[in-house]
Design an enzyme around this catalytic site. Sequence first.
Site, PDB file in Angstrom:
ATOM      1  N   GLU A 176       0.809  -1.218   0.000  1.00 54.58           N
ATOM      2  CA  GLU A 176       0.000   0.000   0.000  1.00 54.58           C
ATOM      3  C   GLU A 176       0.842   1.267   0.000  1.00 54.58           C
ATOM      4  O   GLU A 176       0.498   2.254  -0.653  1.00 54.58           O
ATOM      5  CB  GLU A 176      -0.927  -0.017   1.220  1.00 54.58           C
ATOM      6  N   GLU A 177       1.951   1.266   0.724  1.00 52.51           N
ATOM      7  CA  GLU A 177       2.673   2.501   0.987  1.00 52.51           C
ATOM      8  C   GLU A 177       3.260   3.145  -0.264  1.00 52.51           C
ATOM      9  O   GLU A 177       3.332   4.357  -0.371  1.00 52.51           O
ATOM     10  CB  GLU A 177       3.788   2.252   2.006  1.00 52.51           C
ATOM     11  N   GLU A 202      -6.210   3.088   8.183  1.00 49.56           N
ATOM     12  CA  GLU A 202      -5.118   3.789   7.521  1.00 49.56           C
ATOM     13  C   GLU A 202      -4.210   4.423   8.559  1.00 49.56           C
ATOM     14  O   GLU A 202      -4.578   4.595   9.717  1.00 49.56           O
ATOM     15  CB  GLU A 202      -5.702   4.870   6.594  1.00 49.56           C
ATOM     16  N   HIS A 275       6.521   7.119   8.967  1.00 52.26           N
ATOM     17  CA  HIS A 275       7.541   6.549   8.072  1.00 52.26           C
ATOM     18  C   HIS A 275       8.955   6.867   8.547  1.00 52.26           C
ATOM     19  O   HIS A 275       9.851   7.119   7.736  1.00 52.26           O
ATOM     20  CB  HIS A 275       7.350   7.056   6.639  1.00 52.26           C
TER      21      HIS A 275
END
Length: 995
Positions: A176-177, A202, A275
């Site tokens: 997904e990222e 999410e 992240h």
Amino acid sequence: MVKNPFSFRSAPVTFWTTVTYLALLIPIIIINEGTPPAPSEESPIRGTNLTQAWLDLSTLTRGYHPYNSHYNDDLRGSGSDNSEAAVTVFDDLSSNCTFLMSSGVAPAPNTPQVAAYFEGTNILVYIRGKSDDQGRWWDTAAVHDSKQNEKGLTLYFTRSENQPERGIVVMLNNGEEDYLYGARALGQHPLNPYIHTFLNLEGAGAGGRAILFRTTDREVTAAYAGSPDPFGTVIGSDAFGLGFIRSGTDYSVLYDVFGQRGLDLAFFKPRARYHTDQDDARHASKGSLWHMLSASIHTATRLSSDTGDTFIGPRSDGASGKVHNGSPSDGVWFDLFGKGFVLFGLRGMFAWSLTVLIATPLILMLLSYLLHRADKYYLFSSSVKPGDQPDDEALPVGGWKGFFRFPFALVVAGSLTIGAAFLMRKVNPFIIYSSRYSVLAMMVSLFYFSFWAIMRGANFARPSALHRVYVQIWLFILGWAMLVAVTVAEDRLRIGAEYMFVFLESSVFLSLFIALCELFALPKKNAWAQKMRDEQEERDFHRGRLHSPLSSSQIPPPVPNQESTPPGTRHSNHTASTPTIRNEDEDDDAAPTERTPLVGGNADPTRTTFATTYRRSISALVTRARRYSDSDGAGLHHDPFEREQAWSGRLPSWTWFLQFLLLGPFTITLAAQTALMLVDAVHQTGADGSSLLMPYLIAALGVVLLLLPLAPFVHRVSHHVPVFLAAVFAATLVYNLVAFPFSAAARYKVYFVQAVDLETDANRVCYHGVEEYVRAVVDSLPSASGRDVDCAGGSKKAGLVSCCFDGVATPPRLTAGASGGSGKHEEEGYGHLVAVNASRTGEHAARIEIVANNTKACFLEFEKPVSGLSVHGSSGWDERFGQYPDAGVKNVRLWHRRWDEKWVADVQWKDAEGEAASSSSSSSSFSDGDWEVLGDEDLRKRAEGLKGTVVCMWSDANVPGTIPALDEALRFVPAWVAVTKLSEGLVEGRRRFEV
């Protein structure tokens, strides 16, 4: 005498307004910063295990796990048997898709675009519903039965007592990222057509509350509405819809492409940890985990329990190729203090807005007409005549006093606040990154003090009882104009984010209605003018009596004698009620009689003296006052407040409190919650290259809306609060201008990438960000010491610069993370990492074969666009994501699910005239430049070739020493810096090819 605690005086206004703001803002900030406490028991909901979920999160965040990492594979294969009932697990190792990668900005015509080929590794867990068909009703390819290895939401629904009414598919999305690849691969799975609604969990932050980011419609939002601790607003949904938020989530694919209806539930702050190496369980909390888990269970239960046709039936848009899941309706929603949740339809708000637009001005005009008929409409009246005679002198009313104060104060205070935003952007643009509350405090104190100073100063110079009503009139006019735009947006754009202005205008109308009704308590203007003239005449009379001797013309006529003559006396011919009045025509020299006094004359027995004249003048004043009171019902004992208009004494002094309750609490709550949510969402996006001014403008506008309900009453606030806020402004201004903008708790994100030339073995380490801070990062690295650092634009992230230096001191060992790899081969060069074989298959066609060591991702970059693309093993071009562009594709991103597997791509391109050639060269045409000399006189026609570059990505940094440059950065950068990857790979290896 005890004073009214709700009167419109300085002390009550200061107390109640300050207490109200504090009572609302303090809990809103606490709720915004904290999370609901996690339950102390291990299983707060039967079928869940919060302790196990926390351990799973800790395992998940133990290492970096992008799609292109070995730890990702390890996590995918892990699990434990915790379910009470069997579920069906689809281990999808066959779905793949080739598609057009759209961007947030529409590409210009005839611009080559980007395509991708992705092989999915999603895991889908099907939990059978009570009303689902029995048996294996799906395509059984890639199905592994009774693998009971999922937790959290899946574990809850697999218990027999929690079995849903309708089936649930839990998708463990992989990939997904980087570009929502996992959701795109779902489109090839046989279960996808049966999925009508979705709940997407999410993460755009690393903790805090899970916000309802966006929803597709009102009906799915209703499933979330009963959550224990709802949190979110429709503003986020509309911001995505209008393109203000360009980042995407799986929601974008599931709704926009597949047509499913659902919700985005996401962590959205702190963005600085997202992240990075702090995006883990250590920097999260069980409260955050519980907030998302409890909301997910409630929402999924409500969605699966709907056995009607809410989510079944023909689509309202009639789109083909999308699931038939009924006709949705637009909704408007927001939370209140993280506990209540308001949800209503957009069409209902449109009808409400239209009613307010049309009805409220008519009602106010009718009320104004009634006031005018009652002769009590003091607004906009400069003077009034006490009578109907043309020669009567008009008396000043002061009805225009205070009319122009509000717009002037609003413009000045608003300009100062917005000017402070530009000042911060100019001097210390990143201070909001770590000190958003300092910025908000500065703007609140600046606007409050400047607005108060103007309004209080104007009221001190020219006090006006109409100050409050004029401010409310201005608020109504501005709100009405804003509501026109809001109503158009509701109808044409289907936007509900402006709900705050609908509530504000409604409350302003009610407040203004009360303010106009107050005027009915005033005396009639004509009666007041008559009273004022009479009082002036009396004052003139007394002034003349005190400063000049009495003359016969100044002395009022004597009051007749009220004594009656008894019957049978001398003057018995007069009735008892008839006064004895001296006839002025009588002869003063009447003949004396025996009763005539020896001294004096035959004067009237009623004697006039100074005392009797004074008593008679007072009696006349009282008589006139009673006549005035009887004519209008207004007494003389209601003095105006301080030096306000003389007629204003009868105005109620308590109605302001009711008006403040209408204007204040609800508007303050909505404005504070919205401003904090928006500032939290954007205050740390500047490191991504986003606008540095936008967070400050959002804060400034939020502050104006927050303090607007105070505007009609602020002139009665005592100086103590504004002076204190002036000191707060001075302190926060100095801090915001000089403080360092980052800290260990709010780290500045720099973006790392190491570029390796696989042909020359040269490598460069690059950091992307704002040059001032990137240079500070580079200066802290031992490997950069003494080397030339080149900083230039052209970063992949708009608004950032790239600072690069020679990475010879930190060469990557890209096979160290592979099974059995040691990385020693890199000591002899990097050429072995990627092998490319490009060969012609036609005049304008070629086949490109790529084999890369220890990576799943390689990209193709062509110097000119290719008009055709086919990847071996692909299921074909997926037109749901867009047709193949006429201008061609210049970049192709290739992803495998297995390591070290070969990619084979066939491409075609057009010749110089824009025509694609067939496999026969006879159909081609060439220009003079296409001829080259092969011998002395031999010429051969050569077709145009294709040049490009293969770029392979390495993203696995879990084994120390694999990427020494990154290890060095994580060890030596300052504590206020976080290092994250720039794009799909931490290391990019490049090799050129030509056919």
